[in-house]
Design a protein around this motif. Structure first.
Motif, mmCIF file in Angstrom:
data_model
loop_
_atom_site.group_PDB
_atom_site.id
_atom_site.type_symbol
_atom_site.label_atom_id
_atom_site.label_comp_id
_atom_site.label_asym_id
_atom_site.label_seq_id
_atom_site.Cartn_x
_atom_site.Cartn_y
_atom_site.Cartn_z
ATOM 1 N N LEU A 136 0.856 -1.170 0.000
ATOM 2 C CA LEU A 136 0.000 0.000 0.000
ATOM 3 C C LEU A 136 0.898 1.227 0.000
ATOM 4 O O LEU A 136 1.771 1.368 0.855
ATOM 5 N N VAL A 137 0.686 2.122 -0.966
ATOM 6 C CA VAL A 137 1.552 3.289 -1.129
ATOM 7 C C VAL A 137 0.695 4.551 -1.083
ATOM 8 O O VAL A 137 -0.373 4.614 -1.680
ATOM 9 N N LEU A 138 1.176 5.548 -0.360
ATOM 10 C CA LEU A 138 0.489 6.837 -0.271
ATOM 11 C C LEU A 138 1.156 7.816 -1.225
ATOM 12 O O LEU A 138 2.351 8.088 -1.132
ATOM 13 N N LYS A 139 0.356 8.317 -2.197
ATOM 14 C CA LYS A 139 0.849 9.312 -3.160
ATOM 15 C C LYS A 139 -0.184 10.423 -3.259
ATOM 16 O O LYS A 139 -1.350 10.158 -3.555
ATOM 17 N N TYR A 185 -2.624 3.784 -2.953
ATOM 18 C CA TYR A 185 -2.585 2.927 -4.138
ATOM 19 C C TYR A 185 -1.990 1.577 -3.730
ATOM 20 O O TYR A 185 -1.128 1.502 -2.853
ATOM 21 N N VAL A 186 -2.449 0.534 -4.395
ATOM 22 C CA VAL A 186 -1.869 -0.795 -4.200
ATOM 23 C C VAL A 186 -0.920 -1.042 -5.358
ATOM 24 O O VAL A 186 -1.305 -0.903 -6.527
ATOM 25 N N GLU A 187 0.324 -1.387 -5.022
ATOM 26 C CA GLU A 187 1.328 -1.683 -6.044
ATOM 27 C C GLU A 187 1.799 -3.116 -5.903
ATOM 28 O O GLU A 187 1.902 -3.643 -4.794
#
Length: 148
Positions: free
Chosen positions: A125-128, A133-135
Motif C-alpha cells: 500500500l503506497v500513499l501518493k 494505491y496498491v502496487e
C-alpha cells in the motif's frame, strides 16, 4: 488444518498430545529440535546447536514456554509473516527447519508454511498525493485483489 490438529491429537487421558509415533532421523542426536504436526517445535536448551537454533526459531515462530531444559515454540501465520518481512524466504524456512529437526518435517507443517507465506510481500500500500494505491510486481495478485 494445522491450527486445529493439536486438539485432535490429544491423548485419550486428555493430558497432552502424543507424538511418539513420529519417526526419528538416524542422526537425531545431532539435531536440537522436534517438529510436531501441529506446528509446535521443541528445542533442547542444552544442545550444542541451541544458540543457532534459537536464533532461527525466534525469527520464524512464537515462543510459548521456555523452562530450563526444553523450550516450546509455535509456528503461526503472524510469526511467518514476520519472518518473510525480514527477507527469510519460504523454502529457506522449510529447509532449515528440516535440518534442525530430529524427526522428518511433517507435511502439515511444510504445507502450512507454504500456504501462509505464498502471498506475503506480493503487494504494498503506497500513499501518493494523499491517496492510497496498491502496487505489485505480480499481475495475478492485483487481479485477485480486484476480485475481492
Amino acid at each position: 488444518n494445522l491450527l486445529t490438529s493439536h486438539k485432535a491429537s490429544l491423548s485419550s487421558s486428555g493430558i497432552g498430545a502424543d507424538f511418539s509415533s513420529l519417526p526419528l532421523k538416524p542422526d537425531h542426536i545431532s539435531r536440537p529440535c522436534w517438529t510436531c504436526p501441529d506446528g509446535c517445535i521443541y528445542l533442547e536448551a542444552f544442545h550444542e546447536l541451541y544458540t543457532s537454533a534459537y536464533d532461527f526459531l525466534v525469527a520464524i515462530a512464537e515462543p510459548v514456554a521456555r523452562p530450563e531444559f526444553v523450550h516450546e515454540y509455535k509456528v503461526t501465520p503472524f510469526s511467518l509473516y514476520a519472518a518473510v518481512a525480514t527477507n527469510i524466504d519460504t523454502e529457506s524456512i522449510i529447509r532449515v527447519l528440516q535440518r534442525l529437526s530430529k524427526n522428518e518435517l511433517p507435511s502439515s507443517v511444510s504445507n502450512f508454511i507454504r500456504e501462509c507465506t505464498k502471498r506475503y510481500g506480493k503487494a504494498k500500500l503506497v500513499l501518493k498525493q494523499n491517496k492510497f494505491y496498491v502496487e505489485s510486481e505480480h499481475p495475478s495478485v492485483l487481479r485477485e485483489l480486484l476480485r475481492d
